[in-house]
Design a protein around this motif. Structure first.
Motif, PDB file in Angstrom:
ATOM      1  N   ALA A 113      -2.079   1.806   4.659  1.00  0.00           N
ATOM      2  CA  ALA A 113      -0.856   1.135   5.115  1.00  0.00           C
ATOM      3  C   ALA A 113      -0.685   1.303   6.621  1.00  0.00           C
ATOM      4  CB  ALA A 113       0.352   1.694   4.370  1.00  0.00           C
TER       5      ALA A 113
ATOM      6  N   ARG B 241       2.261   1.647  -3.484  1.00  0.00           N
ATOM      7  CA  ARG B 241       1.243   2.160  -4.409  1.00  0.00           C
ATOM      8  C   ARG B 241       1.003   3.642  -4.162  1.00  0.00           C
ATOM      9  NH1 ARG B 241      -4.652  -0.472  -4.722  1.00  0.00           N
ATOM     10  NH2 ARG B 241      -4.910   0.754  -2.824  1.00  0.00           N
TER      11      ARG B 241
ATOM     12  N   LEU C   2       0.830  -1.205   0.000  1.00  0.00           N
ATOM     13  CA  LEU C   2       0.000   0.000   0.000  1.00  0.00           C
ATOM     14  C   LEU C   2       0.866   1.257   0.000  1.00  0.00           C
ATOM     15  CD1 LEU C   2      -2.724  -1.202   2.511  1.00  0.00           C
ATOM     16  CD2 LEU C   2      -3.123  -0.568   0.102  1.00  0.00           C
TER      17      LEU C   2
ATOM     18  N   ASP D 131      -3.870   5.577   0.275  1.00  0.00           N
ATOM     19  CA  ASP D 131      -3.004   4.402   0.357  1.00  0.00           C
ATOM     20  C   ASP D 131      -2.103   4.445   1.588  1.00  0.00           C
ATOM     21  OD1 ASP D 131      -4.003   3.143  -1.893  1.00  0.00           O
ATOM     22  OD2 ASP D 131      -2.457   3.935  -3.230  1.00  0.00           O
TER      23      ASP D 131
END
Length: 92
Positions: A29, A9, A6, A25
């Motif tokens: 995370a 990304r 995450l 994101d």
């Protein structure tokens, strides 16, 4: 692991100037692994870039709570404080 994926990304989205998606994101995370300091730092950078200095400072402080040796977070926190003060001084 999922938190790292995450975060990665989020980095791609940040580089694409997709800031809202990057923040989502990084937040995901953090929710997966609250002790992982890197997504806090990355989210703080996005928030700083957007001029959300208070939220950025909160993220940078969390990084330093988790890892007091994270020098980039300490420098970013100092810069966010200075920029917030300058913004207030100028009245905007």
């Amino acid at each position: 692991d999922l938190a790292t994926a995450l975060n990665d990304r989020g980095q791609v989205r940040y580089l694409r100037v997709e800031f809202a998606a990057a923040v989502r994101d990084y937040t995901a995370a953090i929710e997966c692994q609250p002790g992982f300091e890197v997504p806090y730092y990355n989210r703080g950078l996005v928030r700083y870039r957007l001029g959300d200095f208070d939220e950025a400072m909160q993220d940078f402080r969390k990084v330093l709570e988790l890892n007091p040796q994270f020098e980039d977070a300490a420098l970013s926190l100092k810069q966010a404080i200075l920029d917030k003060e300058e913004k207030q001084r100028r009245g905007y």
